[in-house]
Design a protein around this motif. Structure first.
Motif: not given
Length: 715
Positions: A36-55
Motif C-alpha cells: 500500500a505504501a508503494v502504491a501510494r508513492r506510485l500514485q503520487s508519481l502519477e499525479g506529477l504527470l500531465s498525461e492520462v495513464v491507461f492500460q
C-alpha cells in the motif's frame, strides 16, 4: 553473522516490495502494508504527470484509466472500462489509432506515438497517444494520453488566417480583369472552395419574375472531385429563395448577415432538396450591391455535419464583401467613381477585404507609403484613428536602429513573386513603446497599379506556441520514461525499507541489549538507507528540473551535472541497446538554463538509443564527450553506433515534424526543439552521420562569463 542477517533482511524486504507490474498498472504486493505504501508513492508519481495513464487488455479493452481522464474529457473513467479505447477516438483518426495499438500489442514495434483526436461527450480534443507493449503479457498495452488541444487549435487558427489572407488576395487579383458578373463569379468560387474545404461553392443571383416575385438562379459553381454539379439542375433556376427560408433566415440575409445550418435547420422546401444533393451542412453569405440583396454565395459540406467557425465565416464574409464591391464598380455609377484617385480606389477595394481581419494589416505602394490600414493595426500600435497612419512611410513604424534591416526586407518583398517573411521585427507604438511582430508581405495589383499587403502577427503568439511545443515534447519524453523512472525509484526504495525493517527488528521492544558490534552494524544499515534516500531525492530533483515550465532565466550551468542526470533518467531506454560511456574534459560552466539543456541532451540520448536495435548492448555504444572549443565555447558530442541517417534526410533533420523513425513512432518535434533551444542560447547544433556506422550530434555552447561563474560556484 550480522552481515548475513542484514542481507537476509534485504532479500525478504525486496520480496515484499512490489516492482512495477508487467501485467498491469496496479501493483500486487505480497505484504499489504508495504504494498500500500508503494502504491501510494506510485500514485503520487502519477499525479506529477500531465498525461492520462491507461492500460488495455489483449482485446484492446480499457482495464485502467488514470485520474486525469475526467479532467481531460469531462467523462468518468468507469464509463470506458471494458470498452475498446478506439471507441473514444475521433472517426477520422480511429483506423490509424487501431493500427498503431495493434503494432504495439503484437510487439511489431516497442513503442509508438501519434497525435490524434478523442471524441467524448460530443466534443473532439487533440492528444498525443503514447503506447508500449507489456513484456511477458502478450497483447496487453500500457500508455499515456497528453492533452495538446490548445496548441493544435492555436496552430490551426494561425494557419487558417494566413491561408485565407493569401486566398482573398488571389480572389481580388482574379477579379481585376473581368467586367461581366458571370466571369467574376467563376473566378472566385474555385479558390474560395479550396480554402474553405467546402464540397461545393456556388453563386445565386436575384432577379424579378414577370409577376414581380423575387427569385434566385444559379450562375456559377465549383465542385470538388466526386461531387455532382447542380448548375444544370432546373430546380436551381427561378428558385423563390427567400420564401424557401424561415423568416428569420431571410431577414438575416436581407440585413447582410450570414446564414448556416444542417439540412434539418431549413424549411420543408429546402430540406429535401439539400438532402437529395448529399449536403450535410450549408453556409449562405449575402451579396449586397448599393444596399440591396443582389445574390448569395453558398458553401456546401457533403462530408460532415459541422458548422463553419467564426474565423472562417468572418473571412469568407470579407471575400463576399469584396465580390459585392466589384459588382458595384461594374455598373454605370461605379464607373464614374473610378475616375477618382488611385489612393481612394485602392482604399475602397481593400476595405471590406481587411476590415474584419483579426491580425494587424497595412496596404502600401512600392515607395512604402501607407494607403490603408485595418482597425487591428491601429489598436496594435496604440493610435486613435487610421488617419494618423495613412500617408506615412512604412519605415517610420520601425525603430531607427532597425530600419536598414527593414529596408532590406521591404526590397525583398518588392522583388519577390511569392510571400516575403520577416521574424521578430520591432515596431514602434504611438507612445514610444516597442512591440515585436512577425511580418508576411504579399504582392497584389489594383487596377494595374502594384501594391503590397503586409500582415503583422504578434511575436508573443509564436513564442507561446513554441513554449507549448517544448512542454509537449517534455511531457512526451516523461511519458516514454515513466516506467523506467518508477523502476529507478523502486530499487532504492526497496533496500531503504529493508534496512528500516532490520533496524526495527534490532532495536524493537523485545530486542536484546546491543553490543558495540551491533551498533556499528546499525550505523552501516543507516548509511545504506541514507544512500538510498539520497538517490531517490536526486531522481525527484531531476523530475522537477525537467518538468519546470519557467525556463526564461539564464545562468551558469554545470554541463556535466546535466549530462549525469540525463544518463540516469534515460538508463531504461539505453540499457537494452548499448553501453553508455562518458568522456568528460575540463570545461567551464556554460551560459544557459538547466531545464532547457536537460531537454536538449535527453532528446539526443534517447534518439541515439532508438537508432540501435534492442538486444545488442554488448556490441554497441553511446558515447558522451565534452571538451573546450575555441576557448570561449564548450563542445558536447553525443555519438552512437546505430544505423545512421541517409544523406537525403540529413538536410531536413531539424525540420519540425520530420522524423526518420518508423510510422507511428515519434512526433518529429525533438530535434527541431533542440535546434530552437540551442540557437536561442547563442549556440550551434550540427550532425554528422554515415549509414551503417553511426551518428554524431555536436552542441556548441558559450561558456558563462568568468565573474558570474565564480559567484555561482561560491554560492
Amino acid at each position: 553473522m550480522a552481515d548475513e542477517r542484514r542481507d537476509v533482511g534485504r532479500v525478504e524486504a525486496l520480496a515484499q516490495v512490489p516492482e512495477a507490474s508487467t501485467s498491469g498498472l496496479t501493483a500486487r504486493p505480497a505484504s499489504t502494508d508495504g504494498g500500500a505504501a508503494v502504491a501510494r508513492r506510485l500514485q503520487s508519481l502519477e499525479g506529477l504527470l500531465s498525461e492520462v495513464v491507461f492500460q488495455l487488455d489483449a482485446q484492446g479493452r480499457v482495464t485502467y484509466l488514470g485520474p486525469g481522464w475526467e479532467k481531460l474529457t469531462g467523462a468518468l473513467g468507469v464509463v470506458s472500462q471494458g470498452h475498446p479505447l478506439t471507441d473514444v477516438v475521433h472517426g477520422l483518426d480511429r483506423e490509424s489509432a487501431r493500427h498503431l495499438l495493434e503494432l504495439v500489442a503484437t510487439q511489431q514495434v516497442t513503442d509508438a506515438r501519434q497525435e490524434l483526436r478523442l471524441f467524448v461527450g460530443g466534443e473532439s480534443r487533440w492528444v498525443v497517444l503514447t503506447a508500449r507493449g507489456v513484456p511477458g503479457q502478450p497483447g496487453e498495452v500500457v500508455g499515456t494520453l497528453l492533452d495538446i488541444d490548445s496548441r493544435r487549435r492555436a496552430e490551426e487558427a494561425v494557419a487558417t488566417r494566413e491561408r485565407y489572407l493569401e486566398t482573398m488576395v488571389e480572389v481580388q487579383r482574379r477579379m481585376m480583369p473581368h467586367q461581366d458578373p458571370r466571369d467574376l463569379y467563376t473566378s472566385v468560387v474555385e479558390p474560395l472552395g479550396r480554402v474553405s474545404a467546402a464540397s461545393r461553392v456556388y453563386v445565386f443571383e436575384m432577379h424579378r419574375a414577370q409577376n414581380g416575385a423575387l427569385l434566385a438562379s444559379q450562375r456559377a459553381e465549383w465542385c470538388e472531385p466526386g461531387i455532382p454539379p447542380n448548375l444544370e439542375d432546373p430546380n436551381m433556376h427561378g428558385l423563390p429563395l427567400l420564401e424557401a427560408l424561415w423568416p428569420e433566415q431571410a431577414a438575416d440575409l436581407m440585413r447582410g448577415e450570414p446564414v448556416q445550418g444542417l439540412p434539418q435547420d431549413f424549411t420543408e422546401v429546402l430540406t429535401p432538396m439539400l438532402e437529395a444533393q448529399g449536403v450535410r451542412s450549408v453556409l449562405l453569405l449575402p451579396l449586397h450591391v448599393h444596399g440591396q440583396l443582389f445574390g448569395v454565395i453558398g458553401f456546401d459540406n457533403c462530408r460532415e455535419a459541422r458548422p463553419w467557425g467564426p474565423i472562417e465565416v468572418n473571412l469568407l464574409s470579407g471575400a463576399a464583401g469584396t465580390l459585392s464591391l466589384a459588382l458595384e464598380q461594374r455598373n454605370d455609377k461605379a464607373l464614374r467613381v473610378r475616375t477618382e484617385t488611385t489612393l481612394r480606389r485602392t482604399e475602397a477595394g481593400v476595405h471590406l477585404l481587411l476590415e474584419s481581419f483579426p491580425d494587424p494589416v497595412m496596404v502600401h505602394v512600392g515607395d512604402g507609403v501607407l494607403l490603408s490600414v485595418n482597425p487591428a493595426l491601429v489598436q496594435y500600435l496604440g493610435y486613435r484613428d487610421a488617419s494618423e497612419l495613412l500617408g506615412r512611410h512604412v519605415l517610420e513604424l520601425v525603430r531607427e536602429e532597425d530600419r536598414s534591416a527593414a529596408q532590406l526586407y521591404l526590397g525583398q518583398a518588392l522583388e519577390g513573386k511569392g510571400a516575403a517573411r520577416a521574424v521578430e521585427v520591432p515596431l514602434v507604438r504611438r507612445d514610444g513603446e516597442t512591440v515585436v511582430a512577425d511580418l508576411v508581405t504579399l504582392a497584389v495589383v489594383f487596377d494595374g497599379t502594384p501594391a503590397w499587403v503586409t500582415i503583422a502577427r504578434d511575436f508573443t503568439e509564436r513564442k507561446r506556441s513554441q513554449a507549448q511545443l517544448m512542454l509537449a515534447d517534455r511531457m512526451a519524453s516523461m511519458g516514454l520514461l515513466a516506467a523506467g523512472i518508477a523502476h529507478e525509484l523502486n530499487n532504492p526504495l526497496a533496500y531503504v525499507l529493508s534496512n528500516l525493517d532490520f533496524l526495527h527488528a534490532t532495536v524493537g521492544p523485545r530486542a536484546r541489549p546491543l553490543t558495540p558490534d551491533d551498533l556499528v552494524e546499525c550505523r552501516q544499515v543507516l548509511d545504506d538507507a541514507r544512500e538510498g534516500a539520497e538517490r531517490m531525492r536526486q531522481i525527484v530533483r531531476q523530475l522537477r528540473v525537467f518538468s519546470r515550465v519557467d525556463d526564461t532565466r539564464e545562468e551558469p550551468v554545470d554541463v556535466h551535472r546535466v549530462l549525469d542526470s540525463v544518463a540516469q533518467m534515460a538508463a531504461s531506454e539505453v540499457r537494452p541497446r548499448a553501453r553508455l560511456v562518458k568522456t568528460y574534459g575540463e570545461v567551464p560552466p556554460v551560459r544557459g538554463n538547466e531545464g532547457k539543456l536537460f531537454q536538449v541532451f535527453l532528446n539526443l540520448v534517447i534518439n541515439a538509443a532508438h537508432a540501435i536495435e534492442e538486444g545488442q548492448s554488448e556490441t554497441n555504444e553511446i558515447r558522451i564527450t565534452t571538451r573546450p572549443d575555441d576557448g570561449a565555447r564548450v563542445l558536447v558530442e553525443v555519438r552512437d553506433t546505430g544505423g545512421g541517417i541517409p544523406p537525403e534526410h540529413l538536410r531536413r533533420i531539424f525540420d519540425p515534424f520530420f522524423t526518420t523513425k518508423s510510422a507511428g513512432i515519434g512526433t518529429g518535434l525533438g530535434l527541431s526543439i533542440c535546434d530552437t533551444i540551442v540557437t536561442a542560447l547563442g549556440g550551434h547544433i550540427s550532425v554528422e552521420s554515415s549509414v551503417g556506422v553511426g551518428t554524431t550530434f555536436r552542441v556548441a555552447l558559450h561558456a558563462a562569463p568568468r565573474g558570474i561563474s565564480d559567484v555561482h560556484r561560491g554560492l
